[in-house]
Every structure is written in structure tokens, then in C-alpha cells.
Design an enzyme around this catalytic site. Structure first.
Site, mmCIF file in Angstrom:
data_model
loop_
_atom_site.group_PDB
_atom_site.id
_atom_site.type_symbol
_atom_site.label_atom_id
_atom_site.label_comp_id
_atom_site.label_asym_id
_atom_site.label_seq_id
_atom_site.Cartn_x
_atom_site.Cartn_y
_atom_site.Cartn_z
ATOM 1 N N ALA A 63 0.861 -1.180 0.000
ATOM 2 C CA ALA A 63 0.000 0.000 0.000
ATOM 3 C C ALA A 63 0.899 1.233 0.000
ATOM 4 O O ALA A 63 2.102 1.142 0.307
ATOM 5 C CB ALA A 63 -0.901 -0.024 1.227
ATOM 6 N N GLY A 108 0.827 -5.117 0.843
ATOM 7 C CA GLY A 108 -0.384 -5.307 0.036
ATOM 8 C C GLY A 108 -0.125 -6.063 -1.255
ATOM 9 O O GLY A 108 -1.044 -6.670 -1.812
ATOM 10 N N GLU A 111 -0.209 -9.596 -0.263
ATOM 11 C CA GLU A 111 -1.623 -9.886 0.028
ATOM 12 C C GLU A 111 -2.442 -10.009 -1.258
ATOM 13 O O GLU A 111 -3.335 -10.850 -1.347
ATOM 14 C CB GLU A 111 -2.185 -8.787 0.943
ATOM 15 C CG GLU A 111 -1.574 -8.845 2.339
ATOM 16 C CD GLU A 111 -1.878 -7.620 3.178
ATOM 17 O OE1 GLU A 111 -1.553 -6.496 2.735
ATOM 18 O OE2 GLU A 111 -2.455 -7.772 4.271
ATOM 19 N N GLU A 131 5.060 -4.837 7.167
ATOM 20 C CA GLU A 131 4.282 -3.807 7.868
ATOM 21 C C GLU A 131 4.788 -3.521 9.278
ATOM 22 O O GLU A 131 4.764 -2.375 9.734
ATOM 23 C CB GLU A 131 2.793 -4.205 7.927
ATOM 24 C CG GLU A 131 2.059 -4.057 6.617
ATOM 25 C CD GLU A 131 2.166 -5.274 5.711
ATOM 26 O OE1 GLU A 131 3.021 -6.151 5.954
ATOM 27 O OE2 GLU A 131 1.386 -5.343 4.741
HETATM 28 N N1 COA Z 1 4.533 3.268 -0.971
HETATM 29 C C1 COA Z 1 4.886 4.407 -1.566
HETATM 30 N N2 COA Z 1 5.972 4.549 -2.337
HETATM 31 C C2 COA Z 1 6.749 3.453 -2.507
HETATM 32 C C3 COA Z 1 6.444 2.215 -1.919
HETATM 33 C C4 COA Z 1 5.275 2.153 -1.109
HETATM 34 N N3 COA Z 1 4.872 1.003 -0.542
HETATM 35 N N4 COA Z 1 7.408 1.325 -2.248
HETATM 36 C C5 COA Z 1 8.266 1.982 -3.032
HETATM 37 N N5 COA Z 1 7.881 3.262 -3.200
HETATM 38 C C6 COA Z 1 8.540 4.311 -3.982
HETATM 39 C C7 COA Z 1 9.771 4.855 -3.265
HETATM 40 O O1 COA Z 1 9.393 5.836 -2.325
HETATM 41 C C8 COA Z 1 10.539 5.394 -4.433
HETATM 42 O O2 COA Z 1 9.991 6.633 -4.814
HETATM 43 P P1 COA Z 1 10.964 7.880 -5.218
HETATM 44 O O3 COA Z 1 11.692 7.391 -6.433
HETATM 45 O O4 COA Z 1 9.989 8.979 -5.491
HETATM 46 O O5 COA Z 1 11.868 8.110 -4.052
HETATM 47 C C9 COA Z 1 10.258 4.419 -5.548
HETATM 48 O O6 COA Z 1 9.055 3.750 -5.165
HETATM 49 C C10 COA Z 1 11.343 3.377 -5.737
HETATM 50 O O7 COA Z 1 11.574 2.755 -4.482
HETATM 51 P P2 COA Z 1 13.025 2.682 -3.783
HETATM 52 O O8 COA Z 1 12.801 2.473 -2.330
HETATM 53 O O9 COA Z 1 13.862 3.835 -4.195
HETATM 54 O O10 COA Z 1 13.585 1.374 -4.481
HETATM 55 P P3 COA Z 1 14.645 0.345 -3.857
HETATM 56 O O11 COA Z 1 15.024 -0.574 -4.966
HETATM 57 O O12 COA Z 1 15.743 1.064 -3.157
HETATM 58 O O13 COA Z 1 13.833 -0.473 -2.750
HETATM 59 C C11 COA Z 1 11.948 -1.686 -1.872
HETATM 60 C C12 COA Z 1 12.759 -1.299 -3.128
HETATM 61 C C13 COA Z 1 10.716 -2.446 -2.353
HETATM 62 C C14 COA Z 1 12.798 -2.585 -0.964
HETATM 63 C C15 COA Z 1 11.530 -0.420 -1.119
HETATM 64 O O14 COA Z 1 10.927 0.488 -2.025
HETATM 65 C C16 COA Z 1 10.555 -0.656 -0.003
HETATM 66 O O15 COA Z 1 10.928 -1.140 1.038
HETATM 67 N N6 COA Z 1 9.271 -0.295 -0.218
HETATM 68 C C17 COA Z 1 8.250 -0.381 0.808
HETATM 69 C C18 COA Z 1 7.820 -1.809 1.038
HETATM 70 C C19 COA Z 1 6.798 -1.862 2.160
HETATM 71 O O16 COA Z 1 7.088 -1.589 3.304
HETATM 72 N N7 COA Z 1 5.558 -2.235 1.795
HETATM 73 C C20 COA Z 1 4.498 -2.381 2.726
HETATM 74 C C21 COA Z 1 3.704 -1.139 2.805
HETATM 75 S S1 COA Z 1 2.377 -1.326 3.947
#
Ligand code: COA
Length: 254
Positions: A63, A108, A111, A131
Site C-alpha cells: 500500500a 499489500g 496480500e 508492515e
Molecule cells: N509506498 C509508496 N511509495 C513506494 C512504496 C510504497 N509502498 N514502495 C516503493 N515506493 C517508492 C519509493 O518511495 C521510491 O519513490 P521515489 O523514487 O519517489 O523516491 C520508488 O518507489 C522506488 O523505491 P526505492 O525504495 O527507491 O527502491 P529500492 O530498490 O531502493 O527499494 C523496496 C525497493 C521495495 C525494498 C523499497 O521500495 C521498499 O521497502 N518499499 C516499501 C515496502 C513496504 O514496506 N511495503 C508495505 C507497505 S504497507
């Protein structure tokens, strides 16, 4: 360009989550479009099965965390119920839905994949419910579907650690059905769907209903559900054609 693109070809719908700049994070607008896509899957009789996948390097990275950061208890309840509602409608579809998991399937995203009936992953896929790292718990069904898929102990470790799980590990624990090379993912998902769709359409619906309704019940109640659905398939044209084709040593024409 839409955040969720639905295309239909020869009875197979493809639902593409298409917000690659944010790793396909499920923002409110993405959820609105997913909701509409699910309505199409439910109501369009041309659609016999579906593949859900993501564009770019993620399936869905969860999400939208910016939106989550603004939730309070009241809006959080509505948020969880909305996501649960859409995902439960996917799970309850009477046509097979395959998640073709091309990359990150976190929060999500994991999920969403679990709400699909079958999961096929690329070797690049990574799963997890991170989460707890954000001070929340999964709200779109993760705490309920993950234990049912992989068992309580393994699910508890995944849910409490928030750890990321590579595709091969996801296969080992039963979170995904198959793992294939990235360039084989789309073809394999379509081949699995075609193999399924060659079978009796009413039998497929009955199987999906028996699995869904049975898992929500005790085993005895589930057996009763199965018996009634079995009975409803007996004597149909579809059953006559399927059994006759076997006896005549030919392929059935459903
Ligand atoms: N919500 C909002 N934005 C998200 C996102 C999320 N769940 N997951 C990734 N993004 C965005 C990042 O903020 C980034 O945006 P930006 O380029 O404007 O800074 C872009 O997507 C790319 O992500 P980034 O983190 O730079 O890529 P990465 O390769 O370094 O890392 C992940 C990839 C998936 C490990 C990392 O993005 C992450 O941990 N995301 C969240 C996962 C999460 O906690 N999901 C559960 C949410 S309830």
C-alpha cells in the site's frame, strides 16, 4: 496511462498494475482502478480467467506508505476494510486468477498475490509482509491468508520478522506454486491458465467455490459443500460430454 490496465484477449484478462515509478504501490487511485477492474472480471462473461501482474521491477511494493502515514484509527479501519473487500472479491471470483509475480510483492502486494488462486513467480520476485517495520500490521488479509497458505509457524515468522523472502524460498514454503525465469513468466502463467480453461467451465466454478467455501468452514461442513456441488455437476451437458469423450477416447468439447 492508467494505473491499472485491463486487457482481454481470447477469454483471458490481463490486469496490469502500472505505477512503476512507485513500484506499483497501491495508492487510493490505484485501488479505485483495481476495484473497477475486479468489477469487469466479475461481470464480463467474455472473461474466463485472469492474470494479475505488475509493470517494471515490482509486482506491487505494498500500500502507499505516504497515504498510510496519514491514517488514524477511524480512517485506518475504512482503509483495511476497503482493501480486504477488493481482495476478497478476487478470491471469490468464479474464474481462475493467476498472479504472475514479476518482482517485489511486499505488504499489500503479497496480500494481492495471496488473494489470487495461483501464484507463479519469476526468480526476481521477492515476498514479504514488512508492515511491522512501519509500526502497523498487514491490513489487506495477510494475517489470515498467509497462515492458511504456508502454515501458522512459518507465517508467524514472516509476519513478525517483516523479512523479505526470495522466490525459491517462497516456493519451498508453498507461498508460490512455481518459479520460472523472468522471460518465461508471462508464457508460463498463460500456459497454466490455458490448461485450466480447457476443462469443464462449470466444474471449474464448482471447484473454486468448494475450495473457497470449504476453507471458510469446518471439514465436515466443507464435505457437505463438496457433496452438494458434486451433485450439481452430475447430469449436466458438461458432465455428459466429459464422460462420453473419455469413453470414446477423444478430447471433450466444452
Ligand atoms: N509506498 C509508496 N511509495 C513506494 C512504496 C510504497 N509502498 N514502495 C516503493 N515506493 C517508492 C519509493 O518511495 C521510491 O519513490 P521515489 O523514487 O519517489 O523516491 C520508488 O518507489 C522506488 O523505491 P526505492 O525504495 O527507491 O527502491 P529500492 O530498490 O531502493 O527499494 C523496496 C525497493 C521495495 C525494498 C523499497 O521500495 C521498499 O521497502 N518499499 C516499501 C515496502 C513496504 O514496506 N511495503 C508495505 C507497505 S504497507
Amino acid at each position: 496511462m492508467a494505473d491499472v490496465e485491463l486487457s482481454v484477449e481470447a477469454g483471458t484478462a490481463t490486469v496490469l498494475i502500472n505505477r512503476p515509478d512507485a513500484l506499483n504501490a497501491l495508492s487510493g487511485p490505484v485501488m479505485d482502478e483495481l476495484d473497477r477492474a475486479v468489477t469487469q472480471l466479475e461481470g464480463n462473461s467474455e472473461i474466463r480467467g485472469a492474470i494479475v501482474t505488475g509493470s517494471g521491477r515490482a509486482f506491487v511494493a505494498g500500500a502507499d506508505i505516504e497515504e498510510i502515514s496519514r491514517l488514524d484509527p477511524e480512517s485506518g479501519l475504512a482503509f483495511a476494510r476497503r482493501g480486504q473487500g477488493i481482495f476478497s472479491r478476487i478470491e471469490k471470483l468464479d474464474k481462475p486468477v493467476i498472479a504472475a509475480v514479476n518482482g517485489f510483492a511486499l505488504g499489500g502486494g503479497c496480500e494481492l498475490a495471496m488473494a489470487c488462486h495461483i501464484r507463479i513467480a519469476s526468480t526476481k520476485a521477492k515476498f514479504g509482509q514488512p508492515e511491522v517495520k512501519l509500526g502497523i500490521l498487514p491490513g489487506f488479509g495477510g494475517t489470515q491468508r498467509l497462515p492458511r497458505l504456508v502454515g501458522r509457524g512459518v507465517a508467524t515468522q514472516i509476519l513478525l520478522s517483516g523479512a523479505m523472502i526470495p522466490a525459491e524460498e517462497a516456493l519451498r514454503i508453498g507461498l508460490v506454486n512455481e518459479v520460472v525465469a523472468p522471460d518465461e513468466l508471462d508464457g508460463r502463467a498463460r500456459a497454466v491458465l490455458q490448461e485450466i480453461l480447457a476443462n469443464g467451465p462449470h466444474a471449474l466454478k464448482a471447484c473454486l467455490a468448494a475450495i473457497h467455501d470449504g476453507l471458510a468452514s469446518t471439514q465436515d461442513a466443507g464435505l457437505e459443500i463438496e457433496a452438494k456441488l458434486f451433485s450439481a455437476t452430475c447430469g449436466t451437458d458438461e458432465m455428459r460430454e466429459g464422460t462420453r469423450a473419455f469413453l470414446e477416447k477423444r478430447s471433450p468439447k466444452f
